[in-house]
Design a protein around this motif. Sequence first.
Motif, PDB file in Angstrom:
ATOM      1  N   LEU A  59       0.828  -1.211   0.000  1.00 58.30           N
ATOM      2  CA  LEU A  59       0.000   0.000   0.000  1.00 58.30           C
ATOM      3  C   LEU A  59       0.860   1.258   0.000  1.00 58.30           C
ATOM      4  CD1 LEU A  59      -2.792   1.368   0.208  1.00 58.30           C
ATOM      5  CD2 LEU A  59      -2.589   1.159   2.707  1.00 58.30           C
ATOM      6  N   LEU A  60       1.967   1.248   0.724  1.00 59.94           N
ATOM      7  CA  LEU A  60       2.838   2.424   0.757  1.00 59.94           C
ATOM      8  C   LEU A  60       3.284   2.809  -0.653  1.00 59.94           C
ATOM      9  CD1 LEU A  60       4.623   4.566   2.087  1.00 59.94           C
ATOM     10  CD2 LEU A  60       6.351   2.773   2.452  1.00 59.94           C
ATOM     11  N   GLU A  61       3.736   1.843  -1.413  1.00 56.10           N
ATOM     12  CA  GLU A  61       4.201   2.115  -2.771  1.00 56.10           C
ATOM     13  C   GLU A  61       3.069   2.636  -3.649  1.00 56.10           C
ATOM     14  OE1 GLU A  61       5.959  -1.549  -3.999  1.00 56.10           O
ATOM     15  OE2 GLU A  61       7.239  -1.647  -2.215  1.00 56.10           O
ATOM     16  N   LEU A  62       1.886   2.080  -3.486  1.00 56.49           N
ATOM     17  CA  LEU A  62       0.751   2.504  -4.307  1.00 56.49           C
ATOM     18  C   LEU A  62       0.320   3.929  -3.967  1.00 56.49           C
ATOM     19  CD1 LEU A  62      -1.258  -0.833  -4.223  1.00 56.49           C
ATOM     20  CD2 LEU A  62      -0.089   0.146  -6.196  1.00 56.49           C
ATOM     21  N   LEU A  63       0.327   4.274  -2.690  1.00 60.12           N
ATOM     22  CA  LEU A  63      -0.037   5.638  -2.304  1.00 60.12           C
ATOM     23  C   LEU A  63       0.986   6.642  -2.841  1.00 60.12           C
ATOM     24  CD1 LEU A  63      -1.236   5.126   1.392  1.00 60.12           C
ATOM     25  CD2 LEU A  63      -2.632   5.313  -0.674  1.00 60.12           C
ATOM     26  N   LEU A  64       2.258   6.279  -2.776  1.00 62.16           N
ATOM     27  CA  LEU A  64       3.291   7.168  -3.308  1.00 62.16           C
ATOM     28  C   LEU A  64       3.163   7.317  -4.820  1.00 62.16           C
ATOM     29  CD1 LEU A  64       6.364   5.964  -1.201  1.00 62.16           C
ATOM     30  CD2 LEU A  64       5.104   8.113  -0.939  1.00 62.16           C
ATOM     31  N   GLN A  65       2.810   6.217  -5.505  1.00 64.17           N
ATOM     32  CA  GLN A  65       2.624   6.277  -6.955  1.00 64.17           C
ATOM     33  C   GLN A  65       1.483   7.207  -7.337  1.00 64.17           C
ATOM     34  OE1 GLN A  65       2.129   2.238  -8.351  1.00 64.17           O
ATOM     35  NE2 GLN A  65       4.152   1.609  -7.603  1.00 64.17           N
ATOM     36  N   GLN A  66       0.493   7.331  -6.457  1.00 62.73           N
ATOM     37  CA  GLN A  66      -0.630   8.228  -6.717  1.00 62.73           C
ATOM     38  C   GLN A  66      -0.321   9.671  -6.342  1.00 62.73           C
ATOM     39  OE1 GLN A  66      -4.155   6.632  -4.851  1.00 62.73           O
ATOM     40  NE2 GLN A  66      -4.325   4.945  -6.295  1.00 62.73           N
ATOM     41  N   GLY A  67       0.919   9.928  -5.952  1.00 62.80           N
ATOM     42  CA  GLY A  67       1.331  11.282  -5.639  1.00 62.80           C
ATOM     43  C   GLY A  67       0.973  11.753  -4.247  1.00 62.80           C
ATOM     44  N   LEU A  68       0.551  10.830  -3.373  1.00 58.94           N
ATOM     45  CA  LEU A  68       0.192  11.216  -2.012  1.00 58.94           C
ATOM     46  C   LEU A  68       1.447  11.371  -1.156  1.00 58.94           C
ATOM     47  CD1 LEU A  68      -2.924   8.930  -1.492  1.00 58.94           C
ATOM     48  CD2 LEU A  68      -2.851  11.318  -2.196  1.00 58.94           C
TER      49      LEU A  68
END
Length: 390
Positions: A59-68
Motif C-alpha cells: 500500500l505504501l508504494e501505491l499511495l506514493l505512486q498516486q502522488g500522495l
Amino acid sequence: MRMTLLLLCFAATCFTQAEALQTGAEQLVNQPDISPVELKAKHIALVANQSSLVGGTHLLELLLQQGLQVKTVFSPEHGFRGNADAGAKVDNSIDPETGVAVVSLYGQHKKPKVEALKGINLLIFDVQDVGVRYYTYLSTLHYVMEAAAEQDIPLLVLDRPNPNGAYVDGPVLENHYQSFVGMHPIPLLHGMTLGELALMIKGEAWINKAEQLKLFVLPIKNYQRDIPYDLPVRPSPNLPNAQAVVLYPSLGFFEATPLSIGRGTDFPFQVLGYTNPPLGPFAFSPVAKAGAALTPPLKNQLVLGQDLRKVKAGGLDLSYLIQAQALFAKHQLKLFNSPDFMDKLSGTSKLRQQVEQGWSEAQIRQSWQADLQKFRQQRRPYLLYPDHPL
C-alpha cells in the motif's frame, strides 16, 4: 456519547454476494474518490506492515505512486516488513525501497510520540489482524487511536477480514489483567474486524479523549464473517498459513508453558510437544530461525508430540490444554511455568485455575457464557457486517 462515531457507509461497500471481496485498501487504491476523508494535500502517516498489500504491491508504494505525501510509516510488532521474531526489539529505520522513515511502535514506545506526529494531518491504519485478543496488532490500533485523538489528527482505518471471525468465544478480559496482549474487556475470540473494534474502542471510550477522535472506517466490500478467509500473506513470521491461524487461539496459551508449539520449525502453531513426558509420537526438533525464532522453546532438543497440520480446526479448543494438564499432573509436573503470563493471555486467572483443578471443557465453557452474551449485545451497534458468529 456511546455512538458519536464518524463512520461513513457507502453504497459501494454494501454487501453483494455475487461480487468479489475487496478490502478497504483495495478500494482506496482502485477508487480513490471512495475515501471518506480527503487524501490530497495531506501529510500522511501510514500504520502498516508486510500484510498491507493490494494484489502483490504494498500500500505504501501505491499511495506514493498516486502522488500522495506519505511522510512516515509506523510499524507494529514484527516490524514493517514482518521479519522480526515475536517480542524482538524493532528499531526505527528508513525503508530501503521507498526512502520513507519507519518508526517502530513495538518496544519502549508503543504509542506514537508527539514529535513523530509533528506536521502529520492524517493517519491511515492498514494491518491484517487474526481476530484473537492476545494478538498485538489490536493493541497497536488502540495506541494509534489514542494518539490521534490527543493530537486532533483524523484516523482512517482500512478494514480487512477476520480469519477467525465466525467465532465469539473464550473468557472476557478482566481489567486487572490488562496488558499489551489484552487491553480491552472483550472475549479471546471476539468475532470482529479491526474496523469494527476501532468503532467500539471509540464508542465505549476505552481511550483517552475518545469523543475528540475523528474516526473513519472504510469497510470491506462483500464480506461475510462466517465465510473462511485464507490470508494472502502471513500476518506474522510464525503464522505461515491458514492452519496456523485457526489453531492459534487454542495453542497460544502454551506460550506460558514449557511445551513447544513449533516455533523454530517449518510448521509453527501446527504442532504440540514436549521432551519428557512426550505428548505423542510425532518427532521434531526446534532450531534457531532468523526472522522467526532465534531462541525457540526446547531449542535443539528432540520433541515428541502431536502433528496438527491436517486436523480439522476452528474456534477455541480447550482439549489441548486439558490433556496436557492431565499428563503433567500424572508426572507431578507443573504445566503453567509462567502463571502470570497465562493469566494475561487468558485475561483472567480463572481459566488457569479451572484447568489445574480438573474442570471439564463443558464446565469451563459454561462459566463464561453470561459474559459472552453481554458482549454480543454490547458490540452490536458497532458491527459493519452480517452478524451470525458461532
